[in-house]
Design a protein around this motif. Sequence first.
Motif, mmCIF file in Angstrom:
data_model
loop_
_atom_site.group_PDB
_atom_site.id
_atom_site.type_symbol
_atom_site.label_atom_id
_atom_site.label_comp_id
_atom_site.label_asym_id
_atom_site.label_seq_id
_atom_site.Cartn_x
_atom_site.Cartn_y
_atom_site.Cartn_z
ATOM 1 N N THR A 154 -8.480 -14.443 -0.042
ATOM 2 C CA THR A 154 -9.432 -13.722 -0.883
ATOM 3 C C THR A 154 -8.696 -12.583 -1.578
ATOM 4 O O THR A 154 -7.629 -12.152 -1.129
ATOM 5 C CB THR A 154 -10.596 -13.149 -0.060
ATOM 6 N N THR A 155 -9.260 -12.105 -2.679
ATOM 7 C CA THR A 155 -8.627 -11.025 -3.438
ATOM 8 C C THR A 155 -9.624 -9.910 -3.706
ATOM 9 O O THR A 155 -10.831 -10.155 -3.835
ATOM 10 C CB THR A 155 -8.070 -11.540 -4.776
ATOM 11 N N ASP A 156 -9.116 -8.696 -3.783
ATOM 12 C CA ASP A 156 -9.947 -7.528 -4.091
ATOM 13 C C ASP A 156 -9.173 -6.565 -4.975
ATOM 14 O O ASP A 156 -7.980 -6.310 -4.746
ATOM 15 C CB ASP A 156 -10.356 -6.783 -2.818
ATOM 16 N N VAL A 157 -9.852 -6.027 -5.981
ATOM 17 C CA VAL A 157 -9.320 -4.919 -6.770
ATOM 18 C C VAL A 157 -10.186 -3.705 -6.468
ATOM 19 O O VAL A 157 -11.413 -3.758 -6.601
ATOM 20 C CB VAL A 157 -9.328 -5.227 -8.277
ATOM 21 N N VAL A 158 -9.559 -2.627 -6.036
ATOM 22 C CA VAL A 158 -10.283 -1.423 -5.628
ATOM 23 C C VAL A 158 -9.817 -0.270 -6.499
ATOM 24 O O VAL A 158 -8.613 0.024 -6.550
ATOM 25 C CB VAL A 158 -10.035 -1.097 -4.143
ATOM 26 N N PHE A 159 -10.747 0.383 -7.175
ATOM 27 C CA PHE A 159 -10.391 1.523 -8.023
ATOM 28 C C PHE A 159 -10.435 2.799 -7.191
ATOM 29 O O PHE A 159 -11.419 3.523 -7.175
ATOM 30 C CB PHE A 159 -11.317 1.581 -9.234
ATOM 31 N N GLU A 160 -9.351 2.992 -6.487
ATOM 32 C CA GLU A 160 -9.242 4.099 -5.530
ATOM 33 C C GLU A 160 -7.760 4.381 -5.321
ATOM 34 O O GLU A 160 -6.902 3.544 -5.615
ATOM 35 C CB GLU A 160 -9.904 3.685 -4.213
ATOM 36 N N GLU A 161 -7.465 5.564 -4.815
ATOM 37 C CA GLU A 161 -6.074 5.900 -4.511
ATOM 38 C C GLU A 161 -5.532 4.877 -3.517
ATOM 39 O O GLU A 161 -6.190 4.588 -2.511
ATOM 40 C CB GLU A 161 -6.008 7.314 -3.940
ATOM 41 N N PRO A 162 -4.356 4.274 -3.775
ATOM 42 C CA PRO A 162 -3.889 3.142 -2.964
ATOM 43 C C PRO A 162 -3.818 3.412 -1.464
ATOM 44 O O PRO A 162 -4.242 2.569 -0.665
ATOM 45 C CB PRO A 162 -2.504 2.840 -3.552
ATOM 46 N N GLY A 163 -3.271 4.554 -1.073
ATOM 47 C CA GLY A 163 -3.155 4.836 0.349
ATOM 48 C C GLY A 163 -4.508 4.856 1.041
ATOM 49 O O GLY A 163 -4.704 4.242 2.096
ATOM 50 N N SER A 164 -5.478 5.551 0.437
ATOM 51 C CA SER A 164 -6.823 5.636 1.027
ATOM 52 C C SER A 164 -7.491 4.275 1.090
ATOM 53 O O SER A 164 -8.139 3.923 2.082
ATOM 54 C CB SER A 164 -7.687 6.595 0.209
ATOM 55 N N ALA A 165 -7.337 3.480 0.023
ATOM 56 C CA ALA A 165 -7.977 2.163 -0.017
ATOM 57 C C ALA A 165 -7.416 1.245 1.059
ATOM 58 O O ALA A 165 -8.165 0.513 1.718
ATOM 59 C CB ALA A 165 -7.779 1.541 -1.395
ATOM 60 N N LEU A 166 -6.110 1.260 1.265
ATOM 61 C CA LEU A 166 -5.508 0.381 2.264
ATOM 62 C C LEU A 166 -5.827 0.842 3.681
ATOM 63 O O LEU A 166 -6.041 0.017 4.576
ATOM 64 C CB LEU A 166 -3.998 0.307 2.046
ATOM 65 N N ILE A 167 -5.893 2.141 3.902
ATOM 66 C CA ILE A 167 -6.285 2.650 5.220
ATOM 67 C C ILE A 167 -7.710 2.218 5.546
ATOM 68 O O ILE A 167 -8.020 1.830 6.678
ATOM 69 C CB ILE A 167 -6.144 4.180 5.279
ATOM 70 N N ARG A 168 -8.589 2.250 4.545
ATOM 71 C CA ARG A 168 -9.959 1.794 4.759
ATOM 72 C C ARG A 168 -9.998 0.292 5.022
ATOM 73 O O ARG A 168 -10.733 -0.188 5.894
ATOM 74 C CB ARG A 168 -10.822 2.165 3.554
ATOM 75 N N ALA A 169 -9.200 -0.478 4.276
ATOM 76 C CA ALA A 169 -9.152 -1.931 4.479
ATOM 77 C C ALA A 169 -8.644 -2.280 5.873
ATOM 78 O O ALA A 169 -9.017 -3.309 6.444
ATOM 79 C CB ALA A 169 -8.280 -2.581 3.422
ATOM 80 N N ALA A 170 -7.801 -1.408 6.429
ATOM 81 C CA ALA A 170 -7.213 -1.664 7.741
ATOM 82 C C ALA A 170 -8.240 -1.634 8.864
ATOM 83 O O ALA A 170 -8.008 -2.194 9.937
ATOM 84 C CB ALA A 170 -6.111 -0.639 8.022
ATOM 85 N N ARG A 171 -9.385 -1.004 8.639
ATOM 86 C CA ARG A 171 -10.385 -0.862 9.705
ATOM 87 C C ARG A 171 -10.928 -2.207 10.162
ATOM 88 O O ARG A 171 -11.355 -2.347 11.311
ATOM 89 C CB ARG A 171 -11.527 0.036 9.230
ATOM 90 N N SER A 172 -10.935 -3.188 9.282
ATOM 91 C CA SER A 172 -11.452 -4.504 9.653
ATOM 92 C C SER A 172 -10.359 -5.563 9.645
ATOM 93 O O SER A 172 -10.653 -6.756 9.617
ATOM 94 C CB SER A 172 -12.572 -4.913 8.684
ATOM 95 N N ALA A 173 -9.100 -5.141 9.675
ATOM 96 C CA ALA A 173 -7.982 -6.076 9.585
ATOM 97 C C ALA A 173 -7.308 -6.272 10.931
ATOM 98 O O ALA A 173 -7.309 -5.371 11.776
ATOM 99 C CB ALA A 173 -6.951 -5.566 8.570
ATOM 100 N N SER A 174 -6.734 -7.457 11.135
ATOM 101 C CA SER A 174 -5.926 -7.674 12.328
ATOM 102 C C SER A 174 -4.564 -7.026 12.164
ATOM 103 O O SER A 174 -3.940 -6.605 13.138
ATOM 104 C CB SER A 174 -5.776 -9.167 12.613
ATOM 105 N N ALA A 175 -4.087 -6.919 10.919
ATOM 106 C CA ALA A 175 -2.837 -6.226 10.614
ATOM 107 C C ALA A 175 -2.795 -6.012 9.108
ATOM 108 O O ALA A 175 -3.518 -6.666 8.349
ATOM 109 C CB ALA A 175 -1.618 -7.017 11.081
ATOM 110 N N LEU A 176 -1.940 -5.095 8.681
ATOM 111 C CA LEU A 176 -1.791 -4.761 7.267
ATOM 112 C C LEU A 176 -0.316 -4.853 6.902
ATOM 113 O O LEU A 176 0.545 -4.344 7.630
ATOM 114 C CB LEU A 176 -2.310 -3.344 7.018
ATOM 115 N N VAL A 177 -0.011 -5.514 5.782
ATOM 116 C CA VAL A 177 1.369 -5.689 5.336
ATOM 117 C C VAL A 177 1.560 -4.981 4.001
ATOM 118 O O VAL A 177 0.737 -5.126 3.090
ATOM 119 C CB VAL A 177 1.714 -7.188 5.181
ATOM 120 N N VAL A 178 2.640 -4.217 3.877
ATOM 121 C CA VAL A 178 2.982 -3.550 2.620
ATOM 122 C C VAL A 178 4.482 -3.654 2.388
ATOM 123 O O VAL A 178 5.268 -3.788 3.330
ATOM 124 C CB VAL A 178 2.575 -2.053 2.625
ATOM 125 N N GLY A 179 4.873 -3.594 1.113
ATOM 126 C CA GLY A 179 6.289 -3.520 0.782
ATOM 127 C C GLY A 179 6.804 -2.117 1.039
ATOM 128 O O GLY A 179 6.036 -1.167 1.175
#
Length: 304
Positions: free
Chosen positions: A93-118
């Motif tokens: 699935t894909t999502d575009v979030v109009f938010e500061e990247p760090g904050s958006a990914l931290i929020r996405a992490a709450r329901s994730a099994s893991a988070l991957v970033v470069g």
Amino acid sequence: MVGSAAGAEAHGGPLVVGVDGSEPSLRAADWAADESALRGVPLRVVYACLWDRYEGVALALDVGRPTEPPLPREVVGAAAERARARHPGLRVTTDVVFEEPGSALIRAARSASALVVGSRGRSGVAGMVLGSVSLTVAAHADCPVIVLRGSHDNQATPPVHGLVVVGVGEDERESSVVRFAAEEARRRGVPLEAVRAWRCPVHEPGGHPLTAGVPTRQYEERAGQVLEAALADLPADVEVRRRTAEGHARRALVDASHRADLLVVGARRREGHLGLQLGRTAHAVLHHSACPVAIVPHRGHDAR
């Protein structure tokens, strides 16, 4: 310890990967697709940006400036297409979030099994070892964060070096860190190397010549005991290698990263603390590891 990270994975939460159109982020999406397939969980591709930046890019494209970055929907679409090509049965699935990247990914992490970033994105500054978004997410996310350091060949599978390395700390609450590393090794079918660093305090040089070396042996033996206790409850189907190393933990782990596919370390989270929640060891390996680094959060009172 059973925390939010463990709970997300137990419920099959998706693996989240942050992309921004840069080549490092697309390579991270390739790696994340492999990891999602290993875990048997969906992959969620997230592009986060501020609205004014998005409008600026759209306007530049409208006036015919092809050198500008692609639109966010194009970025997540390209990453998703690459993921499906690597693993045709993978749910993406894909999502575009109009938010500061760090904050958006931290929020996405709450329901994730893991988070991957470069390790660095499109806004990375030349000469920086680690991007600010990657560092912020690793320091604050509630789930394990995997930062694609070093030369990872765009793949989590098949293994390149055939080894997962975990740094073992003193805190018993870090058992979640060792369990995470063991599961990563089991999924890949490779050994797990557990490393415990030790040092003899400078005020204990060895004392009397007849007892020289005794304090050193005591600290080394203590490191071995900590290692055994941390590994006591691991599954029998995981091959475990134990190693104690004299010196700083960060140096021992960075050295080990040159022969590993994944390096796992813990990061203590403190309630109500707003600063970077990374200890010296985690901070050092994020900047200098030669392989991907997994930062696994656990709860505690003091920073390591």
